[in-house]
Write a protein that holds these residues in place. Sequence first.
Motif, PDB file in Angstrom:
ATOM      1  N   LEU A  49       0.827  -1.214   0.000  1.00  0.00           N
ATOM      2  CA  LEU A  49       0.000   0.000   0.000  1.00  0.00           C
ATOM      3  C   LEU A  49       0.860   1.262   0.000  1.00  0.00           C
ATOM      4  O   LEU A  49       0.528   2.250  -0.648  1.00  0.00           O
ATOM      5  CB  LEU A  49      -0.955  -0.012   1.192  1.00  0.00           C
ATOM      6  CG  LEU A  49      -2.069  -1.053   1.132  1.00  0.00           C
ATOM      7  CD1 LEU A  49      -2.815  -1.115   2.454  1.00  0.00           C
ATOM      8  CD2 LEU A  49      -3.011  -0.786  -0.020  1.00  0.00           C
ATOM      9  N   ARG A  50       1.975   1.217   0.711  1.00  0.00           N
ATOM     10  CA  ARG A  50       2.898   2.354   0.733  1.00  0.00           C
ATOM     11  C   ARG A  50       3.450   2.612  -0.671  1.00  0.00           C
ATOM     12  O   ARG A  50       3.519   3.748  -1.126  1.00  0.00           O
ATOM     13  CB  ARG A  50       4.032   2.073   1.720  1.00  0.00           C
ATOM     14  CG  ARG A  50       4.687   3.263   2.299  1.00  0.00           C
ATOM     15  CD  ARG A  50       5.675   2.995   3.444  1.00  0.00           C
ATOM     16  NE  ARG A  50       6.086   1.628   3.706  1.00  0.00           N
ATOM     17  CZ  ARG A  50       5.531   0.831   4.643  1.00  0.00           C
ATOM     18  NH1 ARG A  50       4.520   1.247   5.349  1.00  0.00           N
ATOM     19  NH2 ARG A  50       5.983  -0.389   4.848  1.00  0.00           N
ATOM     20  N   SER A  51       3.803   1.541  -1.368  1.00  0.00           N
ATOM     21  CA  SER A  51       4.321   1.677  -2.734  1.00  0.00           C
ATOM     22  C   SER A  51       3.264   2.218  -3.687  1.00  0.00           C
ATOM     23  O   SER A  51       3.542   3.081  -4.516  1.00  0.00           O
ATOM     24  CB  SER A  51       4.816   0.328  -3.252  1.00  0.00           C
ATOM     25  OG  SER A  51       5.921  -0.103  -2.512  1.00  0.00           O
ATOM     26  N   ILE A  52       2.053   1.704  -3.562  1.00  0.00           N
ATOM     27  CA  ILE A  52       0.965   2.176  -4.426  1.00  0.00           C
ATOM     28  C   ILE A  52       0.679   3.654  -4.150  1.00  0.00           C
ATOM     29  O   ILE A  52       0.405   4.425  -5.065  1.00  0.00           O
ATOM     30  CB  ILE A  52      -0.296   1.313  -4.231  1.00  0.00           C
ATOM     31  CG1 ILE A  52      -0.043  -0.104  -4.747  1.00  0.00           C
ATOM     32  CG2 ILE A  52      -1.497   1.935  -4.937  1.00  0.00           C
ATOM     33  CD1 ILE A  52      -1.118  -1.098  -4.391  1.00  0.00           C
ATOM     34  N   GLY A  53       0.772   4.046  -2.886  1.00  0.00           N
ATOM     35  CA  GLY A  53       0.564   5.450  -2.527  1.00  0.00           C
ATOM     36  C   GLY A  53       1.581   6.386  -3.159  1.00  0.00           C
ATOM     37  O   GLY A  53       1.333   7.573  -3.322  1.00  0.00           O
ATOM     38  N   GLY A  54       2.720   5.852  -3.552  1.00  0.00           N
ATOM     39  CA  GLY A  54       3.768   6.653  -4.186  1.00  0.00           C
ATOM     40  C   GLY A  54       3.671   6.728  -5.697  1.00  0.00           C
ATOM     41  O   GLY A  54       4.529   7.331  -6.346  1.00  0.00           O
ATOM     42  N   LEU A  55       2.625   6.118  -6.271  1.00  0.00           N
ATOM     43  CA  LEU A  55       2.472   6.165  -7.729  1.00  0.00           C
ATOM     44  C   LEU A  55       2.281   7.591  -8.222  1.00  0.00           C
ATOM     45  O   LEU A  55       1.616   8.390  -7.577  1.00  0.00           O
ATOM     46  CB  LEU A  55       1.265   5.338  -8.168  1.00  0.00           C
ATOM     47  CG  LEU A  55       1.372   3.827  -8.102  1.00  0.00           C
ATOM     48  CD1 LEU A  55       0.041   3.194  -8.487  1.00  0.00           C
ATOM     49  CD2 LEU A  55       2.460   3.327  -9.026  1.00  0.00           C
ATOM     50  N   ASP A  56       2.851   7.879  -9.368  1.00  0.00           N
ATOM     51  CA  ASP A  56       2.652   9.169 -10.019  1.00  0.00           C
ATOM     52  C   ASP A  56       1.478   9.030 -10.980  1.00  0.00           C
ATOM     53  O   ASP A  56       1.646   8.980 -12.205  1.00  0.00           O
ATOM     54  CB  ASP A  56       3.925   9.573 -10.759  1.00  0.00           C
ATOM     55  CG  ASP A  56       3.812  10.935 -11.398  1.00  0.00           C
ATOM     56  OD1 ASP A  56       2.967  11.736 -10.949  1.00  0.00           O
ATOM     57  OD2 ASP A  56       4.545  11.193 -12.369  1.00  0.00           O
ATOM     58  N   TYR A  57       0.284   8.902 -10.407  1.00  0.00           N
ATOM     59  CA  TYR A  57      -0.939   8.679 -11.173  1.00  0.00           C
ATOM     60  C   TYR A  57      -2.079   9.283 -10.368  1.00  0.00           C
ATOM     61  O   TYR A  57      -2.105   9.135  -9.140  1.00  0.00           O
ATOM     62  CB  TYR A  57      -1.159   7.174 -11.362  1.00  0.00           C
ATOM     63  CG  TYR A  57      -2.025   6.817 -12.536  1.00  0.00           C
ATOM     64  CD1 TYR A  57      -1.492   6.711 -13.810  1.00  0.00           C
ATOM     65  CD2 TYR A  57      -3.378   6.583 -12.371  1.00  0.00           C
ATOM     66  CE1 TYR A  57      -2.286   6.375 -14.895  1.00  0.00           C
ATOM     67  CE2 TYR A  57      -4.180   6.246 -13.451  1.00  0.00           C
ATOM     68  CZ  TYR A  57      -3.623   6.138 -14.711  1.00  0.00           C
ATOM     69  OH  TYR A  57      -4.410   5.814 -15.776  1.00  0.00           O
ATOM     70  N   PRO A  58      -3.020   9.963 -10.998  1.00  0.00           N
ATOM     71  CA  PRO A  58      -4.108  10.589 -10.239  1.00  0.00           C
ATOM     72  C   PRO A  58      -4.898   9.559  -9.428  1.00  0.00           C
ATOM     73  O   PRO A  58      -5.328   8.544  -9.969  1.00  0.00           O
ATOM     74  CB  PRO A  58      -4.996  11.220 -11.317  1.00  0.00           C
ATOM     75  CG  PRO A  58      -4.154  11.297 -12.535  1.00  0.00           C
ATOM     76  CD  PRO A  58      -3.146  10.211 -12.431  1.00  0.00           C
ATOM     77  N   GLU A  59      -5.064   9.812  -8.141  1.00  0.00           N
ATOM     78  CA  GLU A  59      -5.728   8.820  -7.281  1.00  0.00           C
ATOM     79  C   GLU A  59      -7.189   8.596  -7.636  1.00  0.00           C
ATOM     80  O   GLU A  59      -7.748   7.554  -7.321  1.00  0.00           O
ATOM     81  CB  GLU A  59      -5.594   9.191  -5.809  1.00  0.00           C
ATOM     82  CG  GLU A  59      -6.355  10.430  -5.407  1.00  0.00           C
ATOM     83  CD  GLU A  59      -6.190  10.760  -3.943  1.00  0.00           C
ATOM     84  OE1 GLU A  59      -7.208  10.809  -3.246  1.00  0.00           O
ATOM     85  OE2 GLU A  59      -5.049  10.959  -3.505  1.00  0.00           O
ATOM     86  N   GLU A  60      -7.819   9.549  -8.327  1.00  0.00           N
ATOM     87  CA  GLU A  60      -9.213   9.357  -8.731  1.00  0.00           C
ATOM     88  C   GLU A  60      -9.332   8.465  -9.969  1.00  0.00           C
ATOM     89  O   GLU A  60     -10.432   8.084 -10.359  1.00  0.00           O
ATOM     90  CB  GLU A  60      -9.911  10.701  -8.989  1.00  0.00           C
ATOM     91  CG  GLU A  60      -9.352  11.499 -10.127  1.00  0.00           C
ATOM     92  CD  GLU A  60      -8.174  12.398  -9.746  1.00  0.00           C
ATOM     93  OE1 GLU A  60      -7.681  13.102 -10.648  1.00  0.00           O
ATOM     94  OE2 GLU A  60      -7.745  12.395  -8.578  1.00  0.00           O
ATOM     95  N   ASP A  61      -8.196   8.101 -10.563  1.00  0.00           N
ATOM     96  CA  ASP A  61      -8.218   7.274 -11.764  1.00  0.00           C
ATOM     97  C   ASP A  61      -7.868   5.812 -11.510  1.00  0.00           C
ATOM     98  O   ASP A  61      -7.663   5.046 -12.452  1.00  0.00           O
ATOM     99  CB  ASP A  61      -7.279   7.847 -12.830  1.00  0.00           C
ATOM    100  CG  ASP A  61      -7.820   9.131 -13.436  1.00  0.00           C
ATOM    101  OD1 ASP A  61      -9.041   9.353 -13.343  1.00  0.00           O
ATOM    102  OD2 ASP A  61      -7.032   9.901 -14.004  1.00  0.00           O
TER     103      ASP A  61
END
Length: 94
Positions: A49-61
């Motif tokens: 989850l920590r890694s996914i939270g660091g994605l450079d991608y809009p969280e609403e997408d």
Amino acid sequence: MDNRRPARLIRRLRTNYRMLYPDPAMKRKPFFTIVIPTYGRFEQLGECLRSIGGLDYPEEDFEVVVVDDGSPRPPEHIVEPYRDKLNVRLVIQP
């Protein structure tokens, strides 16, 4: 030979392409779902989850679905801190 045929073909291909892909700039990125199956692996789930939270991608997408397969202790305490950062849902299999 008719020299207009290739030009017509190219025009037709461009028209068909525009119909299939009306927005070539892709102003909105595709929506996707990340499914994380787990069973009692709290440390690994937290790292994921920590890694996914660091994605450079809009969280609403995108969304994250954590599926717990009947762990003795559900991972709610791991998922809860990420609810304000990610669109995350916890599904618990009894």
